[in-house]
Scaffold this motif. Structure first.
Motif, PDB file in Angstrom:
ATOM      1  N   ASN A 155       0.848  -1.188   0.000  1.00 46.58           N
ATOM      2  CA  ASN A 155       0.000   0.000   0.000  1.00 46.58           C
ATOM      3  C   ASN A 155       0.884   1.240   0.000  1.00 46.58           C
ATOM      4  N   PRO A 156       0.881   2.050  -1.045  1.00 42.48           N
ATOM      5  CA  PRO A 156       1.760   3.222  -1.103  1.00 42.48           C
ATOM      6  C   PRO A 156       1.472   4.250  -0.011  1.00 42.48           C
ATOM      7  N   SER A 157       0.250   4.306   0.472  1.00 39.72           N
ATOM      8  CA  SER A 157      -0.086   5.314   1.482  1.00 39.72           C
ATOM      9  C   SER A 157       0.577   5.047   2.824  1.00 39.72           C
ATOM     10  N   TRP A 158       1.079   3.817   3.052  1.00 36.64           N
ATOM     11  CA  TRP A 158       1.747   3.490   4.309  1.00 36.64           C
ATOM     12  C   TRP A 158       3.260   3.365   4.151  1.00 36.64           C
ATOM     13  N   LYS A 159       3.775   3.750   3.003  1.00 36.48           N
ATOM     14  CA  LYS A 159       5.191   3.544   2.731  1.00 36.48           C
ATOM     15  C   LYS A 159       6.072   4.533   3.469  1.00 36.48           C
ATOM     16  N   HIS A 160       5.650   5.789   3.543  1.00 36.58           N
ATOM     17  CA  HIS A 160       6.455   6.846   4.175  1.00 36.58           C
ATOM     18  C   HIS A 160       5.676   7.454   5.336  1.00 36.58           C
ATOM     19  N   VAL A 161       5.523   6.671   6.378  1.00 33.05           N
ATOM     20  CA  VAL A 161       4.779   7.107   7.560  1.00 33.05           C
ATOM     21  C   VAL A 161       5.721   7.109   8.754  1.00 33.05           C
ATOM     22  N   LEU A 162       5.714   8.198   9.510  1.00 34.10           N
ATOM     23  CA  LEU A 162       6.549   8.358  10.695  1.00 34.10           C
ATOM     24  C   LEU A 162       5.675   8.595  11.913  1.00 34.10           C
ATOM     25  N   VAL A 163       6.266   8.378  13.070  1.00 36.71           N
ATOM     26  CA  VAL A 163       5.620   8.663  14.349  1.00 36.71           C
ATOM     27  C   VAL A 163       6.402   9.773  15.041  1.00 36.71           C
ATOM     28  N   GLY A 164       5.716  10.809  15.461  1.00 34.20           N
ATOM     29  CA  GLY A 164       6.344  11.886  16.220  1.00 34.20           C
ATOM     30  C   GLY A 164       5.933  11.795  17.677  1.00 34.20           C
ATOM     31  N   CYS A 186      12.424  11.648  -0.058  1.00 30.38           N
ATOM     32  CA  CYS A 186      13.514  12.478   0.475  1.00 30.38           C
ATOM     33  C   CYS A 186      13.114  13.118   1.800  1.00 30.38           C
ATOM     34  N   ASP A 187      11.876  13.579   1.897  1.00 32.71           N
ATOM     35  CA  ASP A 187      11.394  14.138   3.163  1.00 32.71           C
ATOM     36  C   ASP A 187      11.376  13.069   4.252  1.00 32.71           C
ATOM     37  N   TYR A 188      10.984  11.870   3.867  1.00 33.24           N
ATOM     38  CA  TYR A 188      10.947  10.764   4.829  1.00 33.24           C
ATOM     39  C   TYR A 188      12.335  10.470   5.385  1.00 33.24           C
ATOM     40  N   VAL A 189      13.324  10.372   4.503  1.00 29.79           N
ATOM     41  CA  VAL A 189      14.690  10.088   4.940  1.00 29.79           C
ATOM     42  C   VAL A 189      15.252  11.244   5.759  1.00 29.79           C
ATOM     43  N   THR A 190      14.984  12.474   5.338  1.00 32.24           N
ATOM     44  CA  THR A 190      15.512  13.642   6.053  1.00 32.24           C
ATOM     45  C   THR A 190      14.971  13.715   7.476  1.00 32.24           C
ATOM     46  N   MET A 191      13.674  13.566   7.628  1.00 32.14           N
ATOM     47  CA  MET A 191      13.081  13.647   8.963  1.00 32.14           C
ATOM     48  C   MET A 191      13.526  12.482   9.841  1.00 32.14           C
ATOM     49  N   LEU A 192      13.631  11.295   9.252  1.00 27.35           N
ATOM     50  CA  LEU A 192      13.991  10.116  10.036  1.00 27.35           C
ATOM     51  C   LEU A 192      15.443  10.161  10.492  1.00 27.35           C
ATOM     52  N   ILE A 193      16.349  10.592   9.611  1.00 25.58           N
ATOM     53  CA  ILE A 193      17.770  10.622   9.969  1.00 25.58           C
ATOM     54  C   ILE A 193      18.043  11.700  11.016  1.00 25.58           C
ATOM     55  N   ARG A 194      17.432  12.843  10.843  1.00 20.87           N
ATOM     56  CA  ARG A 194      17.650  13.910  11.832  1.00 20.87           C
ATOM     57  C   ARG A 194      17.124  13.492  13.191  1.00 20.87           C
ATOM     58  N   GLY A 195      15.957  12.901  13.236  1.00 21.39           N
ATOM     59  CA  GLY A 195      15.439  12.315  14.470  1.00 21.39           C
ATOM     60  C   GLY A 195      14.811  13.290  15.427  1.00 21.39           C
ATOM     61  N   LEU A 196      15.496  14.390  15.750  1.00 20.74           N
ATOM     62  CA  LEU A 196      15.012  15.349  16.745  1.00 20.74           C
ATOM     63  C   LEU A 196      14.695  16.664  16.062  1.00 20.74           C
ATOM     64  N   TRP A 197      13.460  17.112  16.232  1.00 14.53           N
ATOM     65  CA  TRP A 197      12.999  18.392  15.703  1.00 14.53           C
ATOM     66  C   TRP A 197      12.417  19.205  16.846  1.00 14.53           C
ATOM     67  N   MET A 198      12.353  20.511  16.669  1.00 10.61           N
ATOM     68  CA  MET A 198      11.833  21.391  17.720  1.00 10.61           C
ATOM     69  C   MET A 198      10.547  22.044  17.236  1.00 10.61           C
ATOM     70  N   VAL A 199       9.550  22.015  18.098  1.00  8.98           N
ATOM     71  CA  VAL A 199       8.251  22.642  17.820  1.00  8.98           C
ATOM     72  C   VAL A 199       7.970  23.643  18.933  1.00  8.98           C
ATOM     73  N   ARG A 200       8.257  24.914  18.652  1.00  6.73           N
ATOM     74  CA  ARG A 200       8.059  25.989  19.628  1.00  6.73           C
ATOM     75  C   ARG A 200       8.739  25.669  20.967  1.00  6.73           C
TER      76      ARG A 200
END
Length: 271
Positions: free
Chosen positions: A16-25, A68-82
């Motif tokens: 299912n392509p819709s579940w291919k690039h799914v992340l958990v925050g 590319c967005d999937y790999v970028t977010m996953l490799i960085r791992g830690l993001w800041m939200v406010r």
């Protein structure tokens, strides 16, 4: 009993392509405003489209359309939200909000590879035995370094890791060494990233040592309904006349004691 086996579920998700690039925050302290999350993702400048879903007060689902967005977010791992940290993990069908995923991206170095293997496609084939390769570093992509190769791989850190393996070159076999960079620790007891089993406060040796230093636990007080209490009607209470007589007797004793002290004081003064 589930009608699908884990293997069938994985095949369905992969197909299912819709579940291919799914992340958990995950927000360790929870998030306060959904508007802040939407505004933060706008500032991340992702290439493709994305969808956000609230899972609970600490977890969100991130569905990405661009690899590319999937790999970028996953490799960085830690993001800041406010000012609030957002940890990003790979989503799997067995994900639970009470546990941290054990599959995480890790940079792996392969020193002194055969020269013809310094290519992205060749590296992905070689490193697939360790996990799922995600990307290579910039010098490797430009092919301006042949001393070692660095590949980011999705590893299951709850399983034993391989420190070397054999590469079949056709007419010979080469033993390849593996170096893991910044390997995160994972506790298989409480299923949490950040510490090992020996350091687990819930079930590790540190908890046993802590309880030994604390000493024996206090005796358990039985519930109120189990305590033996003498009913009021069964208690022996003297009659009012006897209590009055006893009080009068005690008052008389105190009065006579004070009079003796006064007389003793006069006799001492006369002497």
């Amino acid at each position: 009993m589930s009608p699908f086996t884990p293997a069938e579920t994985s095949r369905y998700v992969m197909a299912n392509p819709s579940w291919k690039h799914v992340l958990v925050g995950r927000f360790p302290l929870g998030y306060s405003s959904w508007h802040d999350i939407v505004a933060a993702f706008t500032s991340f400048r992702l290439v493709g489209q994305y969808e956000l879903y609230g899972l609970c007060h600490r977890h969100i689902i991130i569905r990405l359309s661009d690899s590319c967005d999937y790999v970028t977010m996953l490799i960085r791992g830690l993001w800041m939200v406010r000012g609030a940290p957002l940890h990003v993990f790979k989503w799997t069908p067995g994900f639970k909000t009470t546990e941290d995923p054990s599959v995480v991206p890790v940079w792996v170095t392969f020193p002194k590879l055969p020269l013809h293997m310094y290519h992205r496609d060749m590296l992905f084939v070689v490193t697939s035995r360790l996990g799922t390769p995600l990307t290579v570093d910039a010098p490797m992509a430009r092919r301006d370094r042949c001393s070692h190769a660095r590949v980011c791989i999705e590893l299951d850190v709850s399983q034993p890791l391989v420190d070397r393996f054999l590469i079949d070159l056709g007419d010979a076999r080469v033993e390849q060494r593996v170096i893991y960079e910044r390997l995160p620790r994972y506790c298989t007891s409480c299923r949490t990233l950040g510490h090992a089993v020996v350091d687990c406060r819930r079930s590790g040796p540190s908890r046993v040592a802590m309880e030994a230093r604390r000493g024996p636990r206090p005796a358990v007080v039985p519930p109120i309904e189990e305590r033996i209490v003498t009913p009021i009607e069964e208690r022996i209470v003297p009659p009012i006349e006897e209590r009055d007589a006893t009080a009068a007797e005690m008052t008389g004793r105190r009065r006579r004691r004070r009079m003796r002290r006064r007389r003793q004081g006069r006799v001492d003064g006369m002497g």
